[in-house]
Design an enzyme around this catalytic site. Structure first.
Site, PDB file in Angstrom:
ATOM      1  N   ALA A  38       0.891  -1.284  -0.056  1.00  0.00           N
ATOM      2  CA  ALA A  38       0.196   0.062   0.015  1.00  0.00           C
ATOM      3  C   ALA A  38       0.751   1.375   0.072  1.00  0.00           C
ATOM      4  O   ALA A  38       0.232   2.390   0.156  1.00  0.00           O
ATOM      5  CB  ALA A  38      -0.822  -0.182   1.112  1.00  0.00           C
TER       6      ALA A  38
ATOM      7  N   ASN B   7       1.969  -3.468   7.719  1.00  0.00           N
ATOM      8  CA  ASN B   7       2.991  -4.124   6.798  1.00  0.00           C
ATOM      9  C   ASN B   7       3.865  -2.941   5.972  1.00  0.00           C
ATOM     10  O   ASN B   7       5.129  -3.163   5.568  1.00  0.00           O
ATOM     11  CB  ASN B   7       2.372  -4.963   5.921  1.00  0.00           C
TER      12      ASN B   7
ATOM     13  N   HIS C  70      -0.811   6.804   4.612  1.00  0.00           N
ATOM     14  CA  HIS C  70       0.619   6.811   5.099  1.00  0.00           C
ATOM     15  C   HIS C  70       1.372   7.858   4.224  1.00  0.00           C
ATOM     16  O   HIS C  70       1.292   8.038   3.128  1.00  0.00           O
ATOM     17  CB  HIS C  70       1.138   5.148   4.433  1.00  0.00           C
TER      18      HIS C  70
END
Length: 265
Positions: free
Chosen positions: A117, A186, A216
């Protein structure tokens, strides 16, 4: 190695269903879905035979992990020792340095991981080739319910459940955070693998009831400049801890491993 990669998929959840369906439809040139491994009975929902892990190793030359860090820890070395390649989606498992070393030293199968991602990892790897990055920070913001963990005390759980705005849940290094949030961070491991140093990546995990998109933010500086990458993904409706983009990142990695068609590497 056969001309067409014979792929076995481990996990038929939010990631596995998208990846498996695309493979079954032959949407990844040079790769085909041979079998599925899952501890739940799938019945007619599975587009390929459901088999035990041992049988998958006999049928396949590539195992695609889409079921969580525990699969990598339990089966990773056996997959590679059998001569089968392994594509890891749950990169958080590789923050266990002893496990990562064993996987890298086990063969003849090869281990690969997908960035999942987050973007910009190739650029961080390029900068790292010149010299160590001076500072790397990752801030991950998710819905509070996706961050609840069994180890949390009642005070922290109450803060998450009653939050009306952003709340910092934990701060630490990329070595520490993925262990605490095995299904939600992750990305921290992926950034650390690109940087080449688990302790160099400082991570903040933030819970925000208004986080309709999982965010993020990667900030880094090094010998060639300063960098900032920000992504905001829609969460998967069936598993909000996973961003909807992740299975498509896995499919892109599969396409690269199958080696068909031109693409940016």
């Amino acid at each position: 190695m056969s001309a067409v990669r014979k792929a076995g998929l481990v996990g038929w959840g939010a990631i596995g269903r998208v990846v498996g369906t695309a493979l079954a439809r032959r949407e990844v040139p040079g790769a085909e879905l041979v079998c599925i491994v899952d501890n739940r009975p799938l019945g007619d929902a599975a587009p390929a035979p459901q088999v035990a892990f041992e049988e998958a190793l006999e049928r396949c030359d590539l195992i695609v992990e889409a079921a969580g860090q525990g699969v990598v820890r339990e089966w990773g070395e056996r997959v590679l020792a059998s001569g089968t390649d392994l594509l890891v989606a749950s990169t958080g498992a590789l923050t266990d340095e002893e496990l990562a070393k064993r996987l890298l030293n086990t063969g003849p199968g090869r281990v690969y991981f997908t960035g999942g991602a987050v973007g910009g990892l190739d650029l961080l790897q390029a900068v790292r080739a010149v010299g160590p990055l001076d500072e790397v920070r990752l801030t991950t913001t998710k819905l509070p319910s996706t961050l609840e963990q069994p180890w949390m005390d009642e005070e922290l759980l109450s803060r998450l459940r009653t939050a009306t705005g952003p709340v910092e849940v934990m701060a630490g290094t990329a070595r520490e955070i993925p262990v605490k949030f095995p299904r939600s961070t992750n990305v921290a491991a992926s950034v650390a693998l690109a940087v080449g140093d688990l302790d160099a990546v400082q991570v903040r995990v933030v819970a925000d009831p208004g986080a309709h998109r999982t965010r993020h933010v990667v900030e880094a500086s090094g010998p060639l400049g300063a960098y900032r990458f920000e992504v905001a993904h829609l969460p998967d409706p069936d598993n909000p801890a996973t961003s909807r983009v992740v299975p498509y990142a896995v499919l892109r990695s599969l396409a690269a491993l199958a080696g068909r068609g031109g693409q940016i590497l």
